[in-house]
Enzyme design. Structure first.
Site, PDB file in Angstrom:
ATOM      1  N   GLU A   1       6.328 -35.716  16.078  1.00 51.80           N
ATOM      2  CA  GLU A   1       7.260 -36.743  16.509  1.00 51.80           C
ATOM      3  C   GLU A   1       6.473 -37.856  17.171  1.00 51.80           C
ATOM      4  O   GLU A   1       5.800 -37.628  18.173  1.00 51.80           O
ATOM      5  CB  GLU A   1       8.288 -36.166  17.484  1.00 51.80           C
ATOM      6  CG  GLU A   1       9.371 -37.152  17.827  1.00 51.80           C
ATOM      7  CD  GLU A   1      10.503 -36.529  18.618  1.00 51.80           C
ATOM      8  OE1 GLU A   1      10.836 -37.080  19.681  1.00 51.80           O
ATOM      9  OE2 GLU A   1      11.044 -35.500  18.181  1.00 51.80           O
TER      10      GLU A   1
ATOM     11  N   LYS B   1      34.283 -34.686  24.062  1.00 55.56           N
ATOM     12  CA  LYS B   1      32.998 -35.324  23.779  1.00 55.56           C
ATOM     13  C   LYS B   1      32.824 -35.563  22.276  1.00 55.56           C
ATOM     14  O   LYS B   1      32.426 -36.651  21.853  1.00 55.56           O
ATOM     15  CB  LYS B   1      31.836 -34.481  24.301  1.00 55.56           C
ATOM     16  CG  LYS B   1      30.494 -35.117  24.022  1.00 55.56           C
ATOM     17  CD  LYS B   1      29.343 -34.226  24.402  1.00 55.56           C
ATOM     18  CE  LYS B   1      28.064 -34.822  23.874  1.00 55.56           C
ATOM     19  NZ  LYS B   1      26.964 -33.897  23.871  1.00 55.56           N
TER      20      LYS B   1
ATOM     21  N   PHE C   1      23.975 -30.782  27.655  1.00 56.75           N
ATOM     22  CA  PHE C   1      22.990 -30.880  26.584  1.00 56.75           C
ATOM     23  C   PHE C   1      22.150 -32.103  26.911  1.00 56.75           C
ATOM     24  O   PHE C   1      22.640 -33.235  26.847  1.00 56.75           O
ATOM     25  CB  PHE C   1      23.660 -31.021  25.213  1.00 56.75           C
ATOM     26  CG  PHE C   1      22.674 -31.148  24.087  1.00 56.75           C
ATOM     27  CD1 PHE C   1      22.009 -30.042  23.600  1.00 56.75           C
ATOM     28  CD2 PHE C   1      22.397 -32.383  23.533  1.00 56.75           C
ATOM     29  CE1 PHE C   1      21.089 -30.163  22.561  1.00 56.75           C
ATOM     30  CE2 PHE C   1      21.478 -32.514  22.501  1.00 56.75           C
ATOM     31  CZ  PHE C   1      20.829 -31.398  22.020  1.00 56.75           C
TER      32      PHE C   1
ATOM     33  N   ARG D   1      26.932 -39.080  17.962  1.00 64.30           N
ATOM     34  CA  ARG D   1      26.549 -38.216  16.840  1.00 64.30           C
ATOM     35  C   ARG D   1      27.678 -38.169  15.810  1.00 64.30           C
ATOM     36  O   ARG D   1      27.442 -38.261  14.614  1.00 64.30           O
ATOM     37  CB  ARG D   1      26.204 -36.810  17.343  1.00 64.30           C
ATOM     38  CG  ARG D   1      25.685 -35.902  16.255  1.00 64.30           C
ATOM     39  CD  ARG D   1      25.074 -34.626  16.804  1.00 64.30           C
ATOM     40  NE  ARG D   1      23.715 -34.881  17.257  1.00 64.30           N
ATOM     41  CZ  ARG D   1      23.302 -34.798  18.523  1.00 64.30           C
ATOM     42  NH1 ARG D   1      24.144 -34.463  19.477  1.00 64.30           N
ATOM     43  NH2 ARG D   1      22.060 -35.037  18.840  1.00 64.30           N
TER      44      ARG D   1
ATOM     45  N   ASP E   1      23.383 -35.426  28.937  1.00 66.20           N
ATOM     46  CA  ASP E   1      24.841 -35.476  29.070  1.00 66.20           C
ATOM     47  C   ASP E   1      25.279 -35.545  30.533  1.00 66.20           C
ATOM     48  O   ASP E   1      26.343 -36.090  30.841  1.00 66.20           O
ATOM     49  CB  ASP E   1      25.495 -34.256  28.423  1.00 66.20           C
ATOM     50  CG  ASP E   1      25.529 -34.326  26.911  1.00 66.20           C
ATOM     51  OD1 ASP E   1      25.050 -35.322  26.338  1.00 66.20           O
ATOM     52  OD2 ASP E   1      26.037 -33.364  26.308  1.00 66.20           O
TER      53      ASP E   1
ATOM     54  N   ASP F   1      18.025 -37.803  15.398  1.00 63.66           N
ATOM     55  CA  ASP F   1      17.534 -37.811  16.771  1.00 63.66           C
ATOM     56  C   ASP F   1      18.449 -38.714  17.587  1.00 63.66           C
ATOM     57  O   ASP F   1      19.223 -39.491  17.033  1.00 63.66           O
ATOM     58  CB  ASP F   1      16.090 -38.304  16.847  1.00 63.66           C
ATOM     59  CG  ASP F   1      15.332 -37.734  18.043  1.00 63.66           C
ATOM     60  OD1 ASP F   1      15.982 -37.288  19.012  1.00 63.66           O
ATOM     61  OD2 ASP F   1      14.099 -37.732  18.011  1.00 63.66           O
TER      62      ASP F   1
END
Length: 159
Positions: A5, A130, A107, A136, A110, A34
């Protein structure tokens, strides 16, 4: 799959690199994804490096380091590469950074991100709440439309 990465603030660059690297390994169409958190006051930092900021200074300290402008955006990028064409699909949610981490439904970052229109951090929202508004989900919906359109074009070319 274990991929290198690149270290960059821009999630789009990180995802494009990972997607093309994955294609070189498996030699068939690939999808990678990502997420980043961009602070307006810091001109986009930490972006894709949020996890590393947490590991080095922690989210509590990160919240305290912001002075007056707490505006932020959360961004998910889905990359798709079929060997010929690369496509990125972006989901974004604007919001604010909390004054301190809050919530248990956690997570990553968050615990510090409060989406516009809410008083709770992502970590204080239920999964259902959420997922309804997440960056996402927005990226996945764009990806779904892209794939459906790509399939329809492919079918049209064969007729």
């Amino acid at each position: 799959m274990d991929l290198d990465e690149i270290q960059a603030i821009d999630v789009k660059k990180v995802v494009e690199h990972k997607t093309k690297q994955a294609f070189k390994i498996i030699k068939r169409p690939v999808i990678t994804e990502d997420t980043g958190l961009y602070f307006e006051e810091w001109h986009g930092l930490p972006g894709a490096l949020a996890k590393f900021f947490d590991q080095s200074i922690g989210y509590k300290n990160l919240c305290q380091m912001l002075k007056s402008n707490r505006q932020a955006k959360a961004q998910t990028v889905i990359g798709y590469f079929d060997g010929k064409r690369y496509q990125s699909l972006i989901g974004e949610v604007k919001g604010m950074i909390a004054k301190k981490p809050r919530g248990k439904n956690n997570f990553g970052w968050d615990v510090i991100f409060i989406p516009d229109g809410y008083k709770k951090t992502y970590a204080e929202l239920t999964n259902k709440e959420k997922n309804k508004i997440s960056m996402r989900r927005k990226a996945v919906e764009k990806f779904k439309k892209y794939i459906i359109n790509k399939a329809q074009l492919s079918v049209a070319k064969t007729h």
